[in-house]
Write an enzyme that holds these catalytic residues in place. Structure first.
Site, PDB file in Angstrom:
ATOM      1  N   HIS A 129      -1.992  -0.406   7.833  1.00  0.00           N
ATOM      2  CA  HIS A 129      -2.058   0.463   6.659  1.00  0.00           C
ATOM      3  C   HIS A 129      -0.788   1.293   6.480  1.00  0.00           C
ATOM      4  O   HIS A 129      -0.462   1.702   5.360  1.00  0.00           O
ATOM      5  CB  HIS A 129      -3.266   1.395   6.770  1.00  0.00           C
ATOM      6  CG  HIS A 129      -4.577   0.667   6.683  1.00  0.00           C
ATOM      7  ND1 HIS A 129      -5.788   1.286   6.908  1.00  0.00           N
ATOM      8  CD2 HIS A 129      -4.872  -0.628   6.399  1.00  0.00           C
ATOM      9  CE1 HIS A 129      -6.765   0.404   6.771  1.00  0.00           C
ATOM     10  NE2 HIS A 129      -6.230  -0.758   6.464  1.00  0.00           N
ATOM     11  N   PHE A 375      -8.728  -1.418  13.261  1.00  0.00           N
ATOM     12  CA  PHE A 375      -7.362  -1.180  13.716  1.00  0.00           C
ATOM     13  C   PHE A 375      -6.391  -0.804  12.592  1.00  0.00           C
ATOM     14  O   PHE A 375      -5.205  -1.149  12.651  1.00  0.00           O
ATOM     15  CB  PHE A 375      -6.831  -2.413  14.466  1.00  0.00           C
ATOM     16  CG  PHE A 375      -7.831  -3.021  15.394  1.00  0.00           C
ATOM     17  CD1 PHE A 375      -8.485  -2.258  16.342  1.00  0.00           C
ATOM     18  CD2 PHE A 375      -8.160  -4.366  15.304  1.00  0.00           C
ATOM     19  CE1 PHE A 375      -9.434  -2.804  17.191  1.00  0.00           C
ATOM     20  CE2 PHE A 375      -9.103  -4.932  16.138  1.00  0.00           C
ATOM     21  CZ  PHE A 375      -9.747  -4.150  17.082  1.00  0.00           C
ATOM     22  N   CYS A 376      -6.876  -0.078  11.581  1.00  0.00           N
ATOM     23  CA  CYS A 376      -6.046   0.315  10.441  1.00  0.00           C
ATOM     24  C   CYS A 376      -5.327  -0.893   9.838  1.00  0.00           C
ATOM     25  O   CYS A 376      -4.171  -0.804   9.400  1.00  0.00           O
ATOM     26  CB  CYS A 376      -5.032   1.391  10.834  1.00  0.00           C
ATOM     27  SG  CYS A 376      -5.803   2.987  11.172  1.00  0.00           S
ATOM     28  N   ALA A 377      -6.041  -2.021   9.833  1.00  0.00           N
ATOM     29  CA  ALA A 377      -5.557  -3.249   9.192  1.00  0.00           C
ATOM     30  C   ALA A 377      -6.779  -3.958   8.625  1.00  0.00           C
ATOM     31  O   ALA A 377      -7.052  -5.110   8.928  1.00  0.00           O
ATOM     32  CB  ALA A 377      -4.821  -4.134  10.194  1.00  0.00           C
TER      33      ALA A 377
END
Length: 470
Positions: A129, A375-377
């Site tokens: 992100h 995982f901020c993805a």
């Protein structure tokens, strides 16, 4: 002979000394164990060398750039010499600038703030992100996840060739995925970008701690990374590369340090002349400790030798992959396939287990720290899990009734499935024992189940302290 026994025959280097290597943590089943920190992709522990350097400097800390006193001058010299150290570590070109920021996220938001107004940005949906989201004021084209490195290059070439109007363009790409650990074809992507008149920024947050990053050799325009992933967890980051867009734009932050001259105008306003150096985007009092810690880490990794560090890490990657392959219920997530080169970042799911439950059991029963979630993805993980990448959701354990466990992704009870994964990550400070314990723990949890009861609390799966051992 196991991969661990074979390590002695390969004369691999020893782990680099890190803080916390002897920290013990309590187990829910009783007793204590040395903590196995296997969440390097989130934040790596500080190298002992970094900590020692910072501790030695701390008594001499002073303000930088504007102080006449000895400590201020000493700190200024240290701050600017740290800039030179980072430039050398990254193989910067003579006219490149090194700007100190708070993190990779801050670095990429800074770059997003200086792109020309008519710039078109191309970003793969596979990005973290930090590199997926900052381009809010630009025209953004999101590219679908490629399934081979060659497809990544082909996808970019088509998108750049089809852009309309043909104006300034920027490509943002990761060097190593924070989800799969796979290495991306950065040099080939840079060549494709430049062939179509575009620039490229490399998110090296997961690459720089594991592999050498050379701006000139890769021929990228900018590189961004964070200190806290490079064994220097003191809240500092780097954006390094071409100076022109940075010099042409208004300062990222307005304030002291960024301004060269300030004077009142006759109309009552203020006239400002901004710096044209890196100081233009470094307003305010800088994080001298954080900057120095990055420079110290750069020196430590360079002196240890990336050839040795990479060889040892690949030994650990092989051990984890071999151990997970022995458990049929485990599915390792990958874009480019099993043979793709990767750093020490591996994500997986376990059949019959919610990932938050599994990660909680690794921590509570084995003293192993991993990460679970998206995982901020989010778009990438959803693609890898076979879900719609546009689906809206959150990291961590899904909602559950008080006292109940979150459901497994493979649960057939008809409830909403969990769309999260488990990530194990490691690096230069990871000893063999931590990897051995992790592999053993995965096998035992899958074959025997958890020894304790767990419940959902505040979106996290935690041991039920009021329950008895199973």
């Amino acid at each position: 002979m196991s991969v661990f026994t074979a390590a002695a025959d390969q004369s691999l280097c020893a782990p680099l000394p890190v803080l916390g290597k002897d920290v013990t943590v309590p187990l829910v089943t009783g007793g204590e164990v040395t903590y196995a920190a296997l969440d390097y992709a989130a934040s790596a522990p500080a190298l002992q060398r970094v900590w020692d350097d910072v501790a030695a400097y701390a008594p001499y800390y002073g303000s930088v750039h504007r102080g006449a006193g000895y400590l201020s001058q000493l700190s200024t010299d240290l701050f600017e010499s740290s800039r030179a150290t980072v430039a050398e570590f990254l193989g910067c070109r003579a006219d490149d600038q090194v700007i100190f920021t708070r993190s990779t996220t801050d670095s990429l938001n800074l770059l997003a703030a200086v792109v020309p107004a008519d710039c078109q940005v191309f970003v793969y949906e596979t990005e973290h992100h930090a590199s997926l989201l900052p381009w809010r004021d630009a025209r953004v084209t999101y590219l679908n996840a490629p399934r081979t490195p060659a497809q990544a290059v082909e996808t970019l070439e088509r998108a750049l060739a089809d852009r309309d109007p043909y104006g300034p363009a920027l490509v943002c790409v990761t060097g190593a995925s924070n989800v799969t650990g796979e290495l991306w074809p950065v040099k080939e992507l840079a060549a494709a970008a430049h062939a179509h008149g575009a620039r490229i920024v490399l998110d090296a947050a997961q690459l720089a701690p594991h592999h050498p990053v050379d701006i000139a050799e890769l021929d990228v325009d900018w590189v961004a990374f964070s200190g806290h992933k490079l064994y220097a967890p003191f809240g500092s980051g780097v954006l390094a590369g071409r100076a022109d867009w940075l010099q042409d734009a208004e300062p990222y932050l307005a304030g002291g340090g960024a301004s060269r001259k300030v004077a009142r105008r006759t109309d009552g306003g203020v006239e400002v002349e901004w710096h044209s150096t890196a100081a233009r985007h470094e307003a305010g009092s800088p994080n001298v400790i954080g900057v120095y810690s990055i420079a110290s880490a750069c020196k430590a990794l360079t002196e240890a030798g990336f050839d040795h560090l990479v060889a040892r890490e690949q030994h650990l990657v092989a051990a984890v992959r071999a151990g997970l392959a022995d458990v049929p219920e485990v599915k390792v997530l990958s874009l480019f396939g099993d043979d793709a080169p990767r750093v020490g970042v591996i994500s997986f799911v376990v059949e019959g287990w919610n990932s938050s439950h599994f990660a909680a059991a690794l921590s509570a029963e084995y003293g192993i720290g991993v990460r679970d979630g998206l995982f901020c993805a989010h778009p990438l993980v959803r693609t890898l899990l076979g879900s719609d990448p546009q689906e809206v959701g959150e990291c961590g354990a899904p909602e559950a009734e008080p006292g109940e466990l979150p459901q497994s992704r493979t649960d057939s009870t008809g409830g909403t499935p969990s769309l999260n994964a488990i990530r194990v990550s490691f690096g230069a400070g990871t000893p063999d024992e931590h990897i051995e314990r992790f592999v053993r723990a995965v096998g035992e949890l899958v074959s025997k189940g958890a020894q304790w009861k767990y419940r959902t609390e505040g979106g996290r799966c935690v041991p039920d302290r009021g329950a008895a051992q199973l």
